[in-house]
Design a protein around this motif. Structure first.
Motif, mmCIF file in Angstrom:
data_model
loop_
_atom_site.group_PDB
_atom_site.id
_atom_site.type_symbol
_atom_site.label_atom_id
_atom_site.label_comp_id
_atom_site.label_asym_id
_atom_site.label_seq_id
_atom_site.Cartn_x
_atom_site.Cartn_y
_atom_site.Cartn_z
ATOM 1 N N LYS A 123 18.440 17.282 80.013
ATOM 2 C CA LYS A 123 17.593 17.342 78.832
ATOM 3 C C LYS A 123 17.032 18.392 78.194
ATOM 4 C CE LYS A 123 14.892 13.921 76.340
ATOM 5 N NZ LYS A 123 14.116 14.992 75.513
ATOM 6 N N ASP A 124 17.826 19.079 76.973
ATOM 7 C CA ASP A 124 17.195 19.704 76.159
ATOM 8 C C ASP A 124 16.883 21.059 77.819
ATOM 9 O OD1 ASP A 124 17.354 18.255 74.280
ATOM 10 O OD2 ASP A 124 15.166 17.765 74.500
ATOM 11 N N ARG A 125 18.249 21.073 78.095
ATOM 12 C CA ARG A 125 18.121 22.684 79.417
ATOM 13 C C ARG A 125 17.166 22.879 80.147
ATOM 14 N NH1 ARG A 125 21.519 26.443 77.581
ATOM 15 N NH2 ARG A 125 22.933 25.532 75.352
ATOM 16 N N ASN A 126 16.097 21.371 80.476
ATOM 17 C CA ASN A 126 15.393 21.206 81.365
ATOM 18 C C ASN A 126 16.045 20.151 82.387
ATOM 19 O OD1 ASN A 126 12.727 22.510 80.446
ATOM 20 N ND2 ASN A 126 13.385 21.069 78.521
ATOM 21 N N ASP A 170 14.088 9.779 74.306
ATOM 22 C CA ASP A 170 15.278 9.792 75.125
ATOM 23 C C ASP A 170 16.359 10.721 74.140
ATOM 24 O OD1 ASP A 170 15.090 8.232 78.085
ATOM 25 O OD2 ASP A 170 14.831 6.587 76.588
ATOM 26 N N ALA A 171 16.026 10.165 73.310
ATOM 27 C CA ALA A 171 16.472 11.086 72.293
ATOM 28 C C ALA A 171 16.715 13.625 72.408
ATOM 29 C CB ALA A 171 15.794 10.966 70.678
ATOM 30 N N GLY A 172 17.752 13.293 72.282
ATOM 31 C CA GLY A 172 18.060 15.458 72.754
ATOM 32 C C GLY A 172 19.227 15.429 73.156
ATOM 33 N N MET A 173 19.893 16.686 73.393
ATOM 34 C CA MET A 173 21.039 17.282 73.744
ATOM 35 C C MET A 173 20.815 17.312 75.593
ATOM 36 S SD MET A 173 22.138 18.149 71.235
ATOM 37 C CE MET A 173 23.575 18.705 71.676
ATOM 38 N N TYR A 174 22.020 16.488 75.882
ATOM 39 C CA TYR A 174 22.429 17.078 77.251
ATOM 40 C C TYR A 174 23.803 17.279 77.881
ATOM 41 C CZ TYR A 174 18.814 12.288 77.279
ATOM 42 O OH TYR A 174 17.932 11.398 77.199
ATOM 43 N N ARG A 175 23.673 17.541 79.119
ATOM 44 C CA ARG A 175 24.410 17.978 79.862
ATOM 45 C C ARG A 175 24.574 17.793 80.971
ATOM 46 N NH1 ARG A 175 24.104 24.761 79.694
ATOM 47 N NH2 ARG A 175 21.829 25.125 81.022
ATOM 48 N N CYS A 176 25.734 18.268 81.736
ATOM 49 C CA CYS A 176 25.422 17.169 83.646
ATOM 50 C C CYS A 176 25.592 19.425 84.091
ATOM 51 C CB CYS A 176 26.530 16.669 84.305
ATOM 52 S SG CYS A 176 27.888 17.093 84.214
ATOM 53 N N SER A 177 25.348 19.427 85.222
ATOM 54 C CA SER A 177 25.677 20.402 86.429
ATOM 55 C C SER A 177 25.879 19.950 87.842
ATOM 56 C CB SER A 177 24.803 21.577 86.232
ATOM 57 O OG SER A 177 23.223 20.907 86.586
ATOM 58 N N GLU A 234 27.397 20.485 76.334
ATOM 59 C CA GLU A 234 25.836 19.688 75.995
ATOM 60 C C GLU A 234 26.795 17.966 75.031
ATOM 61 O OE1 GLU A 234 22.315 21.477 75.657
ATOM 62 O OE2 GLU A 234 23.949 22.494 74.469
ATOM 63 N N ALA A 235 25.867 17.152 74.804
ATOM 64 C CA ALA A 235 26.113 16.039 74.358
ATOM 65 C C ALA A 235 25.043 15.532 73.665
ATOM 66 C CB ALA A 235 26.787 14.962 74.711
ATOM 67 N N GLU A 236 25.290 14.530 72.500
ATOM 68 C CA GLU A 236 23.553 14.573 71.835
ATOM 69 C C GLU A 236 23.304 13.398 71.862
ATOM 70 O OE1 GLU A 236 20.756 15.069 67.845
ATOM 71 O OE2 GLU A 236 22.521 15.752 68.255
#
Length: 266
Positions: free
Chosen positions: A181-184, A209-216, A228-230
């Motif tokens: 979330k937000d690169r963390n 919980d608002a923010g930018m998400y991505r999986c790795s 990324e998805a918001e």
């Protein structure tokens, strides 16, 4: 009034006491596994695996462990075989023996023409006075490069509701999925969880919980990230949300005896 023992019970008790008496007269403890000096009688010495290796799937460049531990007195010497041949761990700085006997890979090597770690492994335990025991075989496999069959998409969620972000990968890669979330890197808890297909589920959403998400998937040089998805958190609670009006031409039906405040929704 005296109770009557079941038929034959007295014989079993007498035989048990007799066996214990014989062992004690020979200087042996019935529950102790040892060799009685001078008696010429050798009793059973426990020597067995506590943990044996199992098949594992890992990623190129990731660490890996094949578990093995043994119960033995004196302690057993542990060695490992790969594809039927003993490994020379003394000359290998990537693979080493852990204190309990497990085999640890600091970084799994795997390329198109060089696959030194992929194969079938066995743990071999040896006690000089007893011999050797060999574990079951276990295969170490290296998964291919991650591919996302679906990507996370932007979503809105009301406070207190749930939301799910997709990150579908091959089943063998799901254990390596992480979310940011937000690169963390995110910490999982009873409100935030990774599903069996790698997707992220957030329940009882709140403003944080608002923010930018991505999986790795993966680690190091093999790390691969999704798009990324918001997530937008809407502050209205369930009671404050606007009701969607019904079409005036939609027919409503009221059952006889039912309260008129109950509407049938399309």
């Amino acid at each position: 009034m005296a109770t009557r023992s079941p038929p034959g019970s007295g014989v079993r008790v007498t035989r048990g006491l007799l066996a214990v008496s014989i062992l004690m007269s020979l200087g042996c403890e019935p529950t102790r596994a040892s060799k009685s000096a001078g008696s010429g009688i050798r009793t059973f010495t426990p020597f067995y695996f506590l943990t044996e290796p199992v098949d594992i799937v890992t990623l190129r460049g990731s660490p890996a462990v094949l578990n093995c531990s043994v119960h033995a007195e004196p302690p057993a010497k542990i060695e490992w075989k790969k594809d039927g041949t003993f490994l020379n761990l003394a000359s290998d700085d990537r693979r080493r023996l852990l204190p309990d006997g497990s085999l640890f890979f600091t970084s799994v090597v795997h390329s198109k023409h060089n696959k030194p770690d992929e194969g079938v492994y066995q743990c071999v335990a040896t006690v000089d006075s007893l011999g050797s025991i060999v574990s079951r075989t276990a295969r170490l496999s290296v998964a291919g490069l991650p591919r996302f069959s679906s990507q996370p998409e932007a979503a809105s969620v009301y406070v207190g509701d749930s939301v799910t972000l997709s990150c579908d990968v091959n089943a063998e890669l799901v254990p390596f999925v992480q979310w940011e979330k937000d690169r963390n890197l995110m910490e999982l808890n009873d409100r935030v969880a990774i599903l069996s297909n790698g997707s992220l589920a957030i329940s009882n959403a709140n403003e944080s919980d608002a923010g930018m998400y991505r999986c790795s998937v993966g680690s190091g040089s093999t790390q691969k990230y999704s798009e990324e998805a918001e997530i937008t958190v809407l502050l209205e609670t369930g009671d404050d949300r606007p009701w969607s009006s019904l079409d005036n031409h939609f027919p409503l039906t009221r059952i006889l005896g039912q309260s008129s405040s109950v509407a049938l929704c399309c």
